[in-house]
Motif scaffolding. Structure first.
Motif, PDB file in Angstrom:
ATOM      1  N   MET A   6       0.839  -1.186   0.000  1.00 32.94           N
ATOM      2  CA  MET A   6       0.000   0.000   0.000  1.00 32.94           C
ATOM      3  C   MET A   6       0.882   1.247   0.000  1.00 32.94           C
ATOM      4  O   MET A   6       1.916   1.293   0.652  1.00 32.94           O
ATOM      5  CB  MET A   6      -0.918  -0.022   1.214  1.00 32.94           C
ATOM      6  CG  MET A   6      -1.766   1.207   1.331  1.00 32.94           C
ATOM      7  SD  MET A   6      -2.969   1.005   2.625  1.00 32.94           S
ATOM      8  CE  MET A   6      -4.360   1.632   1.757  1.00 32.94           C
ATOM      9  N   ALA A   7       0.449   2.249  -0.700  1.00 35.19           N
ATOM     10  CA  ALA A   7       1.218   3.487  -0.825  1.00 35.19           C
ATOM     11  C   ALA A   7       1.243   4.246   0.499  1.00 35.19           C
ATOM     12  O   ALA A   7       0.263   4.297   1.221  1.00 35.19           O
ATOM     13  CB  ALA A   7       0.616   4.367  -1.905  1.00 35.19           C
ATOM     14  N   LYS A   8       2.385   4.817   0.811  1.00 34.80           N
ATOM     15  CA  LYS A   8       2.540   5.611   2.028  1.00 34.80           C
ATOM     16  C   LYS A   8       2.399   7.098   1.734  1.00 34.80           C
ATOM     17  O   LYS A   8       2.035   7.871   2.593  1.00 34.80           O
ATOM     18  CB  LYS A   8       3.925   5.368   2.639  1.00 34.80           C
ATOM     19  CG  LYS A   8       4.195   3.935   2.956  1.00 34.80           C
ATOM     20  CD  LYS A   8       3.886   3.665   4.378  1.00 34.80           C
ATOM     21  CE  LYS A   8       4.298   2.242   4.680  1.00 34.80           C
ATOM     22  NZ  LYS A   8       3.558   1.619   5.672  1.00 34.80           N
ATOM     23  N   ARG A   9       2.728   7.510   0.511  1.00 31.49           N
ATOM     24  CA  ARG A   9       2.690   8.930   0.155  1.00 31.49           C
ATOM     25  C   ARG A   9       2.219   9.057  -1.288  1.00 31.49           C
ATOM     26  O   ARG A   9       2.607   8.274  -2.147  1.00 31.49           O
ATOM     27  CB  ARG A   9       4.084   9.521   0.322  1.00 31.49           C
ATOM     28  CG  ARG A   9       4.133  10.969  -0.019  1.00 31.49           C
ATOM     29  CD  ARG A   9       5.499  11.550   0.219  1.00 31.49           C
ATOM     30  NE  ARG A   9       5.558  12.827  -0.471  1.00 31.49           N
ATOM     31  CZ  ARG A   9       5.758  13.972   0.119  1.00 31.49           C
ATOM     32  NH1 ARG A   9       5.955  14.014   1.392  1.00 31.49           N
ATOM     33  NH2 ARG A   9       5.782  15.084  -0.568  1.00 31.49           N
ATOM     34  N   LEU A  10       1.410  10.062  -1.525  1.00 29.26           N
ATOM     35  CA  LEU A  10       0.906  10.324  -2.866  1.00 29.26           C
ATOM     36  C   LEU A  10       1.426  11.680  -3.313  1.00 29.26           C
ATOM     37  O   LEU A  10       1.256  12.673  -2.612  1.00 29.26           O
ATOM     38  CB  LEU A  10      -0.633  10.334  -2.866  1.00 29.26           C
ATOM     39  CG  LEU A  10      -1.292  10.723  -4.174  1.00 29.26           C
ATOM     40  CD1 LEU A  10      -1.054   9.658  -5.238  1.00 29.26           C
ATOM     41  CD2 LEU A  10      -2.775  10.923  -3.991  1.00 29.26           C
ATOM     42  N   VAL A  27      -9.546   9.999  -2.010  1.00 30.02           N
ATOM     43  CA  VAL A  27      -8.453   9.038  -1.962  1.00 30.02           C
ATOM     44  C   VAL A  27      -8.246   8.636  -0.511  1.00 30.02           C
ATOM     45  O   VAL A  27      -8.209   9.498   0.368  1.00 30.02           O
ATOM     46  CB  VAL A  27      -7.139   9.671  -2.505  1.00 30.02           C
ATOM     47  CG1 VAL A  27      -5.998   8.693  -2.402  1.00 30.02           C
ATOM     48  CG2 VAL A  27      -7.313  10.161  -3.913  1.00 30.02           C
ATOM     49  N   LYS A  28      -8.136   7.333  -0.243  1.00 32.52           N
ATOM     50  CA  LYS A  28      -7.868   6.864   1.112  1.00 32.52           C
ATOM     51  C   LYS A  28      -6.428   6.357   1.190  1.00 32.52           C
ATOM     52  O   LYS A  28      -6.028   5.481   0.427  1.00 32.52           O
ATOM     53  CB  LYS A  28      -8.816   5.734   1.490  1.00 32.52           C
ATOM     54  CG  LYS A  28     -10.031   6.175   2.217  1.00 32.52           C
ATOM     55  CD  LYS A  28     -10.731   5.012   2.855  1.00 32.52           C
ATOM     56  CE  LYS A  28     -11.729   5.548   3.853  1.00 32.52           C
ATOM     57  NZ  LYS A  28     -12.451   4.498   4.524  1.00 32.52           N
ATOM     58  N   LEU A  29      -5.664   6.924   2.121  1.00 33.27           N
ATOM     59  CA  LEU A  29      -4.286   6.491   2.367  1.00 33.27           C
ATOM     60  C   LEU A  29      -4.103   6.303   3.863  1.00 33.27           C
ATOM     61  O   LEU A  29      -4.351   7.233   4.638  1.00 33.27           O
ATOM     62  CB  LEU A  29      -3.284   7.533   1.872  1.00 33.27           C
ATOM     63  CG  LEU A  29      -3.183   7.750   0.370  1.00 33.27           C
ATOM     64  CD1 LEU A  29      -2.265   8.923   0.079  1.00 33.27           C
ATOM     65  CD2 LEU A  29      -2.643   6.504  -0.299  1.00 33.27           C
ATOM     66  N   ALA A  30      -3.677   5.135   4.268  1.00 35.37           N
ATOM     67  CA  ALA A  30      -3.396   4.838   5.682  1.00 35.37           C
ATOM     68  C   ALA A  30      -4.566   5.252   6.579  1.00 35.37           C
ATOM     69  O   ALA A  30      -4.384   5.961   7.560  1.00 35.37           O
ATOM     70  CB  ALA A  30      -2.102   5.506   6.117  1.00 35.37           C
TER      71      ALA A  30
END
Length: 97
Positions: A1-5, A76-79
Motif C-alpha cells: 500500500m502506498a505511504k505517500r501520494l 483518496v484513502k491512504l493509511a
C-alpha cells in the motif's frame, strides 16, 4: 500500500478540515454555523505547461489552508485517512487568520 501520494500536473492533495460540532464548554453548535468547506494542502503537483512549453506552477503551497468548492474532487484513502485531489483551478482561495 502506498505511504505517500505525489499529485501529477496541476493537482493538489487536500485533507479536509472537519469543524468541531461543539464548543469546549460542551455547547452543541448548529450545523450551519460550522459549515465552511476548507482543507489543508498536503501535497502539490509540479504544475502544468502552456502551449509554448513553459511551466505554470500551482498557485498554492503545502501547509496552506484553502477554501474548497462544495462539490468536486476525487476521494483518496491512504493509511486510514481521507484525502481529496483537486485541480489547481478548482480551489477557490486561501484562508488566513
Amino acid at each position: 500500500m502506498a505511504k505517500r501520494l505525489i499529485p501529477t500536473l496541476n493537482r493538489v492533495l487536500v485533507e479536509k478540515i472537519i469543524p468541531p460540532s461543539k464548543t469546549s464548554a460542551g455547547i452543541l453548535l448548529p450545523e450551519a454555523s460550522t459549515q465552511i468547506n476548507s482543507g489543508k494542502v498536503v501535497a502539490v503537483g509540479p504544475g502544468t505547461r502552456d502551449k509554448s512549453g513553459n511551466l505554470i506552477p500551482v498557485a498554492v503551497n503545502e501547509g496552506e489552508t484553502v477554501l474548497l468548492p462544495d462539490y468536486g474532487g476525487t476521494q483518496v484513502k491512504l493509511a486510514e485517512k481521507e484525502y481529496y485531489l483537486y485541480r489547481d483551478e478548482d480551489i477557490l482561495g486561501t484562508l488566513h487568520e
